[in-house]
Design an enzyme around this catalytic site. Structure first.
Site, PDB file in Angstrom:
ATOM      1  N   ASN A  66      52.260   1.817  15.691  1.00 54.10           N
ATOM      2  CA  ASN A  66      52.236   2.581  14.119  1.00 54.10           C
ATOM      3  C   ASN A  66      52.288   3.948  14.334  1.00 54.10           C
ATOM      4  OD1 ASN A  66      49.503   3.698  14.117  1.00 54.10           O
ATOM      5  ND2 ASN A  66      48.824   1.627  13.966  1.00 54.10           N
ATOM      6  N   GLY A  68      47.429  -6.882  16.863  1.00 52.67           N
ATOM      7  CA  GLY A  68      48.568  -7.381  17.853  1.00 52.67           C
ATOM      8  C   GLY A  68      48.742  -6.922  19.334  1.00 52.67           C
ATOM      9  N   VAL A  69      49.809  -6.569  19.771  1.00 50.96           N
ATOM     10  CA  VAL A  69      50.039  -6.174  21.131  1.00 50.96           C
ATOM     11  C   VAL A  69      49.907  -4.651  21.221  1.00 50.96           C
ATOM     12  CG1 VAL A  69      52.690  -5.407  20.561  1.00 50.96           C
ATOM     13  CG2 VAL A  69      51.786  -5.934  22.909  1.00 50.96           C
ATOM     14  N   ASP A  70      49.847  -3.974  20.262  1.00 52.18           N
ATOM     15  CA  ASP A  70      49.273  -2.657  20.049  1.00 52.18           C
ATOM     16  C   ASP A  70      47.833  -2.609  20.522  1.00 52.18           C
ATOM     17  OD1 ASP A  70      49.762   0.235  20.165  1.00 52.18           O
ATOM     18  OD2 ASP A  70      49.232   0.401  18.070  1.00 52.18           O
ATOM     19  N   THR A  80      57.789  -7.679  15.210  1.00 51.81           N
ATOM     20  CA  THR A  80      57.948  -9.247  14.836  1.00 51.81           C
ATOM     21  C   THR A  80      56.467  -9.841  14.514  1.00 51.81           C
ATOM     22  OG1 THR A  80      57.672  -9.939  17.052  1.00 51.81           O
ATOM     23  CG2 THR A  80      59.947  -9.722  16.437  1.00 51.81           C
ATOM     24  N   GLY A  81      55.460  -8.928  14.545  1.00 59.47           N
ATOM     25  CA  GLY A  81      54.367  -9.462  14.142  1.00 59.47           C
ATOM     26  C   GLY A  81      53.975  -9.163  12.641  1.00 59.47           C
ATOM     27  N   VAL A  82      52.870  -8.202  12.295  1.00 60.03           N
ATOM     28  CA  VAL A  82      52.608  -7.928  10.970  1.00 60.03           C
ATOM     29  C   VAL A  82      53.836  -7.102  10.230  1.00 60.03           C
ATOM     30  CG1 VAL A  82      49.989  -7.977  11.284  1.00 60.03           C
ATOM     31  CG2 VAL A  82      51.362  -5.663  11.813  1.00 60.03           C
ATOM     32  N   TYR A  83      54.594  -6.565  11.243  1.00 62.28           N
ATOM     33  CA  TYR A  83      55.699  -5.847  10.531  1.00 62.28           C
ATOM     34  C   TYR A  83      56.896  -6.771   9.818  1.00 62.28           C
ATOM     35  CZ  TYR A  83      54.251  -1.162  11.669  1.00 62.28           C
ATOM     36  OH  TYR A  83      53.633   0.230  11.853  1.00 62.28           O
TER      37      TYR A  83
END
Length: 167
Positions: free
Chosen positions: A24, A32-34, A120-123
């Site tokens: 972000n 997620g991945v972050d 592709t996750g929360v975004y």
């Protein structure tokens, strides 16, 4: 053009010089991945990211990998677009994430890089379109990176990335 392959697994365990995180703008960690990468790299990653923030969508910056296991030496933080229906430059911004990440990899001397499925996750970026953009942008970007690994967290993303790579 780098060799590109697709695997399903944990990006923090990849045997590469640099891993890309779907960051972000604050670069201080998220979900997620972050979040997984920040947990694996330890608290110094968030402090290093905060010192470079804010990072605009479509941009990428590198920090040390801190507590990630060698050979990973760098984390490249790429800020993806929030999907707003496709009419707000999201495709160009996502493409820029992959292009800028490869440019940053060249700047830091990384020859092997692992990417997640950015945005592709929360975004909410549609995963099928994101897979096509990832593969086409990596193929079209001049780079000294020799090997790119696209790391999928789940089977559906893995299958979309494989289809984009071989389609």
């Amino acid at each position: 053009m780098p060799v590109i392959d697709v695997v399903r697994g944990d990006i923090t365990a990849e045997d590469v010089d640099a891993i890309v995180t779907a960051a972000n703008e604050s670069l201080m960690g998220g979900g997620g991945v972050d979040g997984a990468i920040h947990r694996a790299a330890g608290p110094r990653l968030a402090r290093a990211g905060a010192a470079l923030a804010p990072c605009e969508p479509g941009e990428a910056v590198a920090t040390p990998a801190f507590d990630l296991d060698p050979p990973v030496r760098h984390v490249i933080h790429a800020v993806g677009p929030i999907w707003e229906g496709g009419g707000h430059g999201e495709v160009d911004t996502l493409s820029s994430c992959y292009r800028r990440s490869l440019e940053v990899a060249d700047e830091i001397g990384a020859r092997t890089v692992a990417f997640p499925a950015i945005a592709t996750g929360v975004y909410g970026f549609p995963a099928d379109r994101a897979a096509q953009i990832a593969v086409s942008t990596i193929r079209a970007t001049p780079t000294s990176v020799a090997h790119v690994r696209l790391v999928a967290f789940d089977a559906a993303t893995h299958d979309l990335l494989v289809a984009a790579l071989h389609g």
